[in-house]
Scaffold this motif. Structure first.
Motif, short mmCIF file in Angstrom:
data_model
loop_
_atom_site.label_atom_id
_atom_site.label_comp_id
_atom_site.label_asym_id
_atom_site.label_seq_id
_atom_site.Cartn_x
_atom_site.Cartn_y
_atom_site.Cartn_z
N VAL A 92 0.86 -1.18 0.00
CA VAL A 92 0.00 0.00 0.00
C VAL A 92 0.90 1.23 0.00
O VAL A 92 1.80 1.35 0.85
CB VAL A 92 -0.92 0.03 1.24
CG1 VAL A 92 -1.88 1.23 1.17
CG2 VAL A 92 -1.71 -1.27 1.34
N ASP A 93 0.67 2.16 -0.95
CA ASP A 93 1.53 3.34 -1.01
C ASP A 93 1.02 4.41 -0.05
O ASP A 93 -0.05 4.26 0.56
CB ASP A 93 1.64 3.87 -2.44
CG ASP A 93 0.33 4.44 -2.99
OD1 ASP A 93 -0.57 4.80 -2.20
OD2 ASP A 93 0.21 4.54 -4.23
N GLN A 139 -0.44 7.09 -0.42
CA GLN A 139 -1.75 7.64 -0.77
C GLN A 139 -2.88 6.65 -0.54
O GLN A 139 -4.05 6.96 -0.78
CB GLN A 139 -1.76 8.11 -2.23
CG GLN A 139 -0.95 9.38 -2.49
CD GLN A 139 0.54 9.14 -2.38
OE1 GLN A 139 1.06 8.16 -2.92
NE2 GLN A 139 1.24 10.02 -1.68
N GLY A 140 -2.53 5.44 -0.09
CA GLY A 140 -3.55 4.43 0.19
C GLY A 140 -3.91 3.57 -0.99
O GLY A 140 -4.89 2.82 -0.93
N SER A 141 -3.14 3.63 -2.09
CA SER A 141 -3.43 2.81 -3.26
C SER A 141 -2.76 1.44 -3.13
O SER A 141 -1.60 1.34 -2.73
CB SER A 141 -2.94 3.50 -4.53
OG SER A 141 -3.60 4.73 -4.72
N TYR A 142 -3.51 0.41 -3.49
CA TYR A 142 -2.99 -0.95 -3.39
C TYR A 142 -2.19 -1.33 -4.63
O TYR A 142 -2.54 -0.99 -5.76
CB TYR A 142 -4.14 -1.95 -3.23
CG TYR A 142 -4.88 -1.81 -1.93
CD1 TYR A 142 -4.25 -2.09 -0.73
CD2 TYR A 142 -6.22 -1.42 -1.91
CE1 TYR A 142 -4.93 -1.96 0.48
CE2 TYR A 142 -6.90 -1.29 -0.71
CZ TYR A 142 -6.26 -1.57 0.47
OH TYR A 142 -6.92 -1.44 1.65
N ALA A 188 0.41 -5.07 -10.23
CA ALA A 188 -0.85 -4.34 -10.01
C ALA A 188 -1.64 -4.17 -11.30
O ALA A 188 -2.87 -4.20 -11.30
CB ALA A 188 -0.55 -2.98 -9.39
#
Length: 447
Positions: free
Chosen positions: A297-298, A300-303, A322
């Motif tokens: 998870v980065d 910014q909350g992106s998987y 991804a």
């Protein structure tokens, strides 16, 4: 060992609980396989001295401790059970089964309190006969645990004077005490590794006979500052190491996400072997110490994609980029060997990838195990706060059609684990099943 304050939103590809229903058909026994449908197991199962113990929910919503014979699944005895101070996200408490001498053990569980200012009674019973051996009044606790040859209990957990006590299993005598709330994550006959639940959580090793501190390792040393255990945790042994997972937690007021990830320490001295910050464990999947599957998870909350890690080194041994992850509406499904990753679409064609190469594979004749229920209901427990779920059940699916495979086979080793050569699991109705396939002792998804 798995105890967590699970948030369903963190499960990514599934949920962590399954609907519980009462059992029905008569139990059948075979030489290597048995089924007991007269119980409605809602907790994990513990094994020692040829006895299986679990917590079962009765039709009226009350709990009972049930003991079954390991070799045939026959019900040995049952006694009323309760919980006192356990947090809903941790799941229903599991009895502790501790061997007292070769072939003999006690089952330690919480009975409802008879009267007075106590909320429950910790009671030890002969594992085979159910005869009461000793008891101890309890105000609040997360439940008993086996720690090597002893019983560990965090008590007064709802009070400022919380502590852990180590008890002799035959008599209930207190051997030593430790201030604060602790949970057993690993033990052998001489050492116990505890998760100390405090403002600065740590993993600590103690000599079992004396309570002498051997080493301590703050979790922030492995994953960084900002640890909050409210999101959940899981631990599992990998050879001479202990692999730990701390899940993210979003603070309701600040909306800030806590530090999370996987790490490994040496059981002998607490030295950090490796760390994988900012990854979430996915479900279903293997125990962190056996077959961890994660998703980065980065900030910014992106998987990101999916990766299976080597628990001994922390290195990636297989991953799905991804860009190859399909859109929404899927559930993770793994085959028996966990060498492929399937994206199950119920009643429709799914997709699958080879984990080693990351390349897509045909879903024709591909099968995978995924959660049986995608919309679990909390258990209707009498006298307990809402939000308790039973341990999840997995079902086998045909990825080409998205339909369940029938008749049902035994779930894979990475899910069930193995104890003394026996693999035990509950189905979605709470019935208990077992297969004796001579597999070595291996942790499953729930420990």
């Amino acid at each position: 060992m798995l105890r967590s304050l699970w948030k369903p939103s963190l499960a990514l590809a599934g949920t962590l609980a399954a609907t519980a229903c009462s059992g029905s058909d008569a139990a059948t026994t075979e030489s290597t396989t048995w089924h007991n449908t007269h119980v409605n197991a809602v907790s994990r199962m513990a094994v020692a001295a040829g006895v299986v113990a679990t917590t079962s929910m009765k039709p009226d919503g009350t709990l009972e401790t049930v003991a079954l014979g390991l070799r045939d699944g026959r019900r040995l005895w049952a006694q009323p059970a309760t919980m006192a101070g356990r947090l809903p996200g941790m799941g229903v408490t599991t009895p502790a089964v501790v061997e007292t001498s070769p072939g003999k053990a006690v089952v330690v569980a919480l009975d409802p309190a008879k009267k007075g200012r106590w909320n429950a009674t910790l009671t030890a019973r002969d594992a085979h006969s159910g005869a009461r051996r000793w008891s101890r009044p309890v105000h609040s606790t997360f439940g008993p645990q086996r720690c090597g040859p002893y019983v560990c209990l965090s008590e007064h957990t709802a009070l400022a004077k919380a502590r852990m006590v180590v008890l002799e299993p035959s008599t209930g005598k207190v051997l030593w005490r430790l201030p604060g709330i602790s949970e057993v994550e690993w033990s052998d006959r001489s050492r116990v590794l505890l998760l100390r639940l405090s403002a600065s959580p740590s993993v600590e090793s103690y000599e079992l006979k004396t309570g002498k501190l051997q080493w301590q390792q703050p979790i922030e040393q492995a994953l960084g500052p900002g640890i909050d255990m409210s999101g959940g945790w899981a631990f599992g042994a990998a050879g001479d190491d202990l692999v730990g997972y701390v899940a993210p937690y979003t603070h309701p007021q600040t909306r800030k996400v806590s530090t999370f990830g996987l790490f490994s320490v040496k059981i002998a001295d607490g030295t950090i072997n490796w760390m994988r910050p900012s990854v979430v464990r996915v479900y279903p999947s293997g125990n962190p110490g056996h077959a961890p599957v994660v998703r980065p998870v980065d900030p910014q909350g992106s998987y990101g994609g999916f990766a299976r890690l080597d628990p001994l080194s922390g290195r990636v041994v297989g991953q799905i980029p991804a860009a190859d992850v399909p859109g929404s509406g899927w559930w993770l499904a793994f085959p028996e060997r966990m060498d492929k990753l399937g994206f199950l679409t119920h009643n429709a064609k799914g997709t699958a990838f080879d984990l080693a190469s990351g390349h897509p594979v045909s879903v024709e004749e591909q099968r995978g195990w995924s959660f049986c229920v995608t919309d679990p209901k909390p258990l209707p427990l009498r006298g307990q706060p809402p939000g308790f779920y039973s341990t999840a059940a997995v079902c086998e699916y045909d990825l080409a059609t998205g339909k369940r495979v029938s008749p049902a086979a035994a779930p894979p080793l990475w899910f069930t684990g193995s104890q003394e050569g026996w693999r035990l699991w509950r189905d979605e109705k709470g019935a208990v099943h077992a297969v004796h396939d001579h597999t070595g002792t291996t942790p499953g998804m729930y420990g």
